[in-house]
Design a protein around this motif. Structure first.
Motif, mmCIF file in Angstrom:
data_model
loop_
_atom_site.group_PDB
_atom_site.id
_atom_site.type_symbol
_atom_site.label_atom_id
_atom_site.label_comp_id
_atom_site.label_asym_id
_atom_site.label_seq_id
_atom_site.Cartn_x
_atom_site.Cartn_y
_atom_site.Cartn_z
ATOM 1 N N SER A 29 0.868 -1.174 0.000
ATOM 2 C CA SER A 29 0.000 0.000 0.000
ATOM 3 C C SER A 29 0.903 1.222 0.000
ATOM 4 O O SER A 29 2.078 1.143 0.398
ATOM 5 N N THR A 65 -1.319 -1.047 -11.712
ATOM 6 C CA THR A 65 -1.750 -1.386 -10.359
ATOM 7 C C THR A 65 -2.953 -2.311 -10.442
ATOM 8 O O THR A 65 -3.901 -2.036 -11.178
ATOM 9 N N SER A 88 -5.930 -4.471 -8.433
ATOM 10 C CA SER A 88 -6.711 -4.568 -7.194
ATOM 11 C C SER A 88 -6.935 -6.025 -6.802
ATOM 12 O O SER A 88 -6.890 -6.934 -7.643
ATOM 13 N N ARG A 89 -7.228 -6.218 -5.526
ATOM 14 C CA ARG A 89 -7.561 -7.552 -5.024
ATOM 15 C C ARG A 89 -9.081 -7.750 -5.060
ATOM 16 O O ARG A 89 -9.842 -6.801 -4.889
ATOM 17 N N TYR A 90 -9.462 -8.998 -5.283
ATOM 18 C CA TYR A 90 -10.878 -9.340 -5.436
ATOM 19 C C TYR A 90 -11.201 -10.517 -4.530
ATOM 20 O O TYR A 90 -10.512 -11.547 -4.561
ATOM 21 N N LEU A 117 -14.577 -6.155 -4.833
ATOM 22 C CA LEU A 117 -13.214 -5.620 -4.869
ATOM 23 C C LEU A 117 -12.818 -5.154 -3.486
ATOM 24 O O LEU A 117 -13.625 -4.591 -2.744
ATOM 25 N N LYS A 143 -10.242 -2.787 -1.099
ATOM 26 C CA LYS A 143 -9.596 -1.484 -1.282
ATOM 27 C C LYS A 143 -8.178 -1.425 -0.722
ATOM 28 O O LYS A 143 -7.549 -0.383 -0.733
ATOM 29 N N GLU A 197 -2.860 -3.498 -2.838
ATOM 30 C CA GLU A 197 -2.809 -3.784 -4.270
ATOM 31 C C GLU A 197 -1.421 -4.326 -4.640
ATOM 32 O O GLU A 197 -0.508 -4.296 -3.841
ATOM 33 N N TYR A 234 -7.480 -9.340 -11.820
ATOM 34 C CA TYR A 234 -7.463 -9.006 -10.394
ATOM 35 C C TYR A 234 -6.573 -10.002 -9.657
ATOM 36 O O TYR A 234 -6.268 -11.075 -10.169
#
Length: 411
Positions: A234, A276, A278-280, A287, A289, A292, A333
């Motif tokens: 992060s 970048t 994102s994680r899912y 998703l 926040k 990443e 993702y």
């Protein structure tokens, strides 16, 4: 144009969008082949029977067009050359030098029977601005450096060199097309990559942001991201780590906030140097926040910064797979399943693919670690593990084990 090597996947995209009433905008990191793609498309049009007087192809950085710096002069110059009969193809390279270019482009679309194709410096043609400038009347073709398959088309290897040996060159040098000029001369390649990177930083990032970014800080963040490819981070974490190392300070030991790091990472993604991801949450279908991951646009840049070491191959392979999934039109993702993670959840409107990437599956511990999260997913979409192994075992409970080189070469 005779010495141009085709990029069929991208050329095919342009052909599929031909004569559709949308402005075609080719984006991508500097020197990834955007101008060459427009040259290839020009050649395709002439071979398909379009006469040269129905093609207006201009590179606006040429001094021939030095007086066309505002949109009205540019509009008048091009308008005089558009024939009234039949469709004219407008191909504009480095369009950013024309101030308020978007006004002229929109007017061509309204006033004439034209089909429009443009590229430009990413400092001025960022995808986040297209919808504002052109009110949604465009399609973006996102260009990446060479895939491994394209890499094999660009270079000539002796007949005895195996696919795995060629792949080692790809892992080491990456896929920027200009490197073909240097035939794997490491020092010259690094000089060329440094030149491209410097141009991106000095022109596409510093100039666009009014010289605001601190170049040293930006470079520290680039090196950190290169060292931590495939690791969840992060902006706050990055700021903390670099400040602790004494690398990111402002004034007398003042900590640089995560907000500043986030802003710098956004500049790097806007310039197409980093992506970048994102994680899912696979089970919660939402998703997340936090935490990443970042991947670099071409592994050659990463190796230029840090040197190429075999110990890093797992993360390098992961980066290469990520870019290949983008080339295959997936939205990608990082997957979270309970407390475990899946390297990639790749989606299309009608398809989904779960992907794990590891250098080898031969150790039982690694095999269990890679298989566990995939086994926890109850749906019936394809699940694969990519590695460098050439093992006789092709499947574990329906989870396919595929050699990464074979997967990259698959059409």
């Amino acid at each position: 144009m005779a010495d141009l090597i085709s990029r069929p996947a991208y050329l095919e995209q342009l052909i599929q969008h031909r004569d559709v009433d949308l402005i075609k905008i080719v984006t991508g990191v500097r020197r990834c082949g955007k101008s060459s793609l427009l040259d290839l498309y020009h050649g395709y049009l002439t071979e398909d029977g379009v006469s040269e007087d129905h093609i207006i192809h201009m590179n606006l950085e040429s001094l021939k067009y030095r007086n066309l710096r505002d949109y009205l002069t540019f509009y008048d110059y091009v308008s005089e050359r558009i024939l009234q009969k039949g469709k004219t193809y407008l191909i504009f390279d480095e369009l950013q030098v024309v101030e308020h270019w978007e006004k002229a482009i929109e007017s061509f679309r309204l006033d004439y029977n034209v089909d429009i194709y443009i590229t430009g410096s990413n400092a001025y043609l960022l995808s986040t601005e297209f919808s504002t400038l052109l009110s949604g009347r465009y399609v973006e073709i996102r260009m990446l450096p060479l895939s491994f398959r394209e890499f094999l088309d660009f270079y000539e290897f002796p007949a005895h060199v195996s696919a795995d040996e060629k792949f080692q060159k790809y892992l080491q040098f990456g896929g920027m097309p200009i490197l073909r000029e240097y035939q794997f001369h490491e020092t010259r390649i690094n000089q060329a990559l440094e030149g491209i990177y410097s141009t991106v930083v000095l022109r596409d990032i510093m100039q666009r942001n009014g010289g605001q970014p601190d170049q040293l800080t930006l470079e520290k963040i680039v090196r950190f991201l290169c060292s931590n490819i495939g690791s969840a981070t992060s902006p706050n974490n990055i700021g903390n780590v670099l400040s602790h190392e004494g690398d990111l300070t402002a004034g007398k030991g003042k900590h640089v906030a995560g907000k500043t790091v986030a802003k710098y990472i956004a500049m790097l993604t806007d310039a197409y140097i980093f992506y970048t991801v994102s994680r899912y949450d696979v089970k919660g279908k939402q998703l997340l926040k936090t935490l990443e991951k970042n991947y670099i646009v071409d592994i050659g840049f990463r190796n230029m910064f840090l040197g190429y070491r075999d110990a890093d191959r797992g993360h390098i392979l992961e980066n290469i797979v990520y870019l290949e999934l983008l080339r295959r039109d997936y939205r990608v993702y990082i997957g979270k399943v309970g407390e475990t993670e899946i390297d990639f959840v790749a989606e299309k409107p009608d398809d989904k693919l779960y992907v794990q990437v590891t250098e080898s599956m031969l150790s039982e511990e690694t095999r269990e670690r890679e298989l566990r999260p995939l086994r926890m997913i109850a749906d019936n979409y394809e699940k694969i593990i990519l590695s460098m192994d050439r093992d006789y075992i092709r499947s574990y409970d329906g989870i396919k084990s595929i050699n990464i080189v074979d997967w990259l070469l698959k059409k």
